[in-house]
Design a protein around this motif. Sequence first.
Motif, short mmCIF file in Angstrom:
data_model
loop_
_atom_site.label_atom_id
_atom_site.label_comp_id
_atom_site.label_asym_id
_atom_site.label_seq_id
_atom_site.Cartn_x
_atom_site.Cartn_y
_atom_site.Cartn_z
N LEU A 149 -14.11 15.14 -14.62
CA LEU A 149 -14.83 15.37 -13.37
C LEU A 149 -13.86 15.86 -12.30
CD1 LEU A 149 -17.03 12.14 -13.38
CD2 LEU A 149 -17.82 14.47 -13.83
N ASP A 150 -14.39 16.49 -11.28
CA ASP A 150 -13.57 17.04 -10.20
C ASP A 150 -13.42 16.01 -9.09
OD1 ASP A 150 -12.15 18.72 -8.53
OD2 ASP A 150 -13.93 19.71 -7.74
N TRP A 151 -12.27 15.35 -9.06
CA TRP A 151 -12.02 14.30 -8.08
C TRP A 151 -11.07 14.77 -6.98
CZ3 TRP A 151 -14.47 9.64 -8.41
CH2 TRP A 151 -14.99 9.25 -9.65
N ILE A 152 -11.27 14.29 -5.79
CA ILE A 152 -10.23 14.32 -4.75
C ILE A 152 -9.60 12.93 -4.78
CG2 ILE A 152 -9.73 14.53 -2.29
CD1 ILE A 152 -12.20 16.31 -2.04
N LYS A 153 -8.34 12.85 -5.23
CA LYS A 153 -7.66 11.57 -5.39
C LYS A 153 -6.65 11.39 -4.26
CE LYS A 153 -8.06 11.51 -10.44
NZ LYS A 153 -7.32 11.32 -11.72
N ILE A 154 -6.80 10.29 -3.53
CA ILE A 154 -5.98 10.07 -2.34
C ILE A 154 -5.13 8.81 -2.51
CG2 ILE A 154 -6.00 9.72 0.16
CD1 ILE A 154 -8.65 11.18 0.26
N PRO A 155 -3.79 8.94 -2.61
CA PRO A 155 -2.90 7.78 -2.68
C PRO A 155 -2.43 7.38 -1.29
CG PRO A 155 -1.69 9.78 -3.25
CD PRO A 155 -3.08 10.21 -2.82
N VAL A 156 -2.88 6.27 -0.78
CA VAL A 156 -2.60 5.89 0.60
C VAL A 156 -1.67 4.67 0.65
CG1 VAL A 156 -4.70 4.46 0.72
CG2 VAL A 156 -3.65 5.29 2.84
N LEU A 157 -0.77 4.68 1.62
CA LEU A 157 0.12 3.54 1.87
C LEU A 157 -0.27 2.90 3.20
CD1 LEU A 157 2.62 1.74 1.36
CD2 LEU A 157 3.98 3.48 2.56
N LEU A 158 -0.61 1.62 3.15
CA LEU A 158 -0.92 0.86 4.36
C LEU A 158 0.11 -0.24 4.50
CD1 LEU A 158 -4.78 0.58 3.84
CD2 LEU A 158 -3.59 2.08 5.43
N GLN A 159 0.73 -0.32 5.67
CA GLN A 159 1.78 -1.30 5.91
C GLN A 159 1.18 -2.65 6.27
OE1 GLN A 159 4.25 0.03 4.41
NE2 GLN A 159 5.78 -0.06 6.02
N ASN A 160 0.53 -3.24 5.29
CA ASN A 160 -0.15 -4.52 5.49
C ASN A 160 -0.02 -5.32 4.22
OD1 ASN A 160 -2.80 -6.27 5.30
ND2 ASN A 160 -2.55 -5.77 7.46
N LEU A 161 0.19 -6.62 4.35
CA LEU A 161 0.45 -7.45 3.19
C LEU A 161 -0.69 -7.41 2.18
CD1 LEU A 161 2.31 -9.42 1.78
CD2 LEU A 161 1.29 -11.28 3.10
N ASN A 162 -1.93 -7.24 2.63
CA ASN A 162 -3.08 -7.19 1.73
C ASN A 162 -3.79 -5.86 1.91
OD1 ASN A 162 -5.40 -7.55 0.21
ND2 ASN A 162 -5.67 -9.68 0.82
N SER A 163 -3.29 -4.84 1.24
CA SER A 163 -3.88 -3.51 1.41
C SER A 163 -5.27 -3.41 0.79
CB SER A 163 -2.97 -2.44 0.81
OG SER A 163 -2.82 -2.62 -0.59
#
Length: 503
Positions: free
Chosen positions: A452-466
């Motif tokens: 399938l055609d996905w837009i895959k987004i790897p995000v970094l959140l500076q929080n202990l429980n992302s």
Amino acid sequence: MTEAADRHHLIVLAHGLWGSCTNLARVESVIHHTLGKSNLCTFHTFAPTSFAHFKTYDGIEAIGEYLIEELFKHLEILHDEHGITITEINFIGYSLGGLVVRYVIGELFDAGMFQTIKPGFFTTFATPHLGVTFYENTILNYLGSYFLGRTGYDLFISGGKKAIVYKLSDPQEKYYKGLKLFKTKITIANVKFDRTVGFYSAFISQYDPFKDWNSIEPEYIPGLPTALLTKSGRTIDCLIVDLKKSKRLVDGEKNSSKGPAYKHAMFLVGCIVTVLFPIILGVSTFATLKSLARTALLPKTDVKSSWKYLYESIHKGEEFVHDEAENVKLLDNQDAESDDYNEDENLKEKPKGISHLTRSVVENGLNLLNDDYDDLALTPAVSGASSKANVRENYKIDLDFQLDYESKNKTLDNLLKNVLRGDLSNIPLTEKLSPLPFDCTRRQILNNLNTLDWIKIPVLLQNLNSHQSVVGRRGFERTPDCIPFLFLYSFLIEESLTHYGKQ
């Protein structure tokens, strides 16, 4: 084509394990802020309440049926009490909710709903598309499979190719066929600080390149929004990892030292495991038994009959005709403010009960196991980020902040030209990195979903429980790091509506 005022789009937001409708309240609010002035359509949001807390132990199929029944009632209320007929439907699933809505989509497709109501966009936040497993701890796999009700059995794919998670990915099944019809498919994965759903499962990948963060030299996509917190003056960047440019360090360059904060965290985890684990296990066992009894007694929903009744109720005088050929035609073509639901009350509602307490203890305990606990003090720089922006907009939800970005078009261009659409196997980040030891079932799920055609987004959140903060589940005041990311996501949805709305 109808006038914009006659186009009513519904966005359904489904929460995850142990959750409630309040979990996605901030996502809902951001969408309202961004799309509230849209001239393409009138949009409505709906967060179901029928499967909250320990009802999430009932399994993907049972939860999906709860959601479908409530959705049909909501569509009926919108029509009968408010004169609104929905013309397009969209889904946002958080954690387990992503798998639930994939089940729902298949059932609605099979019932013929998409012949009348068009499928729009589909998004998952931190959803275990490849299920859940602990490769280094068979005890946790066993406990997860048997002490989270039918849902645990589903998530750990205990039934092999008979499991619902496998069926959801099978190209021959209605679930895959229904999902394929959605014009925009987005999956969002936390690269770090998510001990509930692994990056590989949320990102639909055979690699877990961020498991050892100290071996990574990350690069971030430039030109994305920033949020300036009014009270503290802190600036928060939207940190989406550029998978094409990030690299893996050689062994001699690794920083594997563990500071005092890590040792304190390990001590705290030991206390949690020793004191609270028996309580959690006892409560979860009770909930599992109750869930098994409940699902054994409840009749299965006849989705086709329910949709037929609803269709004939809304389109009075028109006989419902379910044509399987129309479903095939839809697939062929693919290849070539809420009225009954009160957003303000949703934002104000406080989680309560023993299930919420259990969820908090489990998730906080899991996230304290992070090897990079002391990295929280670091704020990584964004390459190419501008300190000034041409657009400055003020928003207030439960926190005052200013959102800065150059323009929506420029921002989305920066994102979409840098996100990786393909597999992770041919990038520097995974050089000399072994793929995860998937069994044949999980490997087939991976291969099926990646057709399938996905837009895959790897995000970094500076929080202990992302896992919590990726949707702002505890509010922007407690987890402000998600603010610029959620607005970026809302811009992406707006662009999807704009692009496909003109076709």
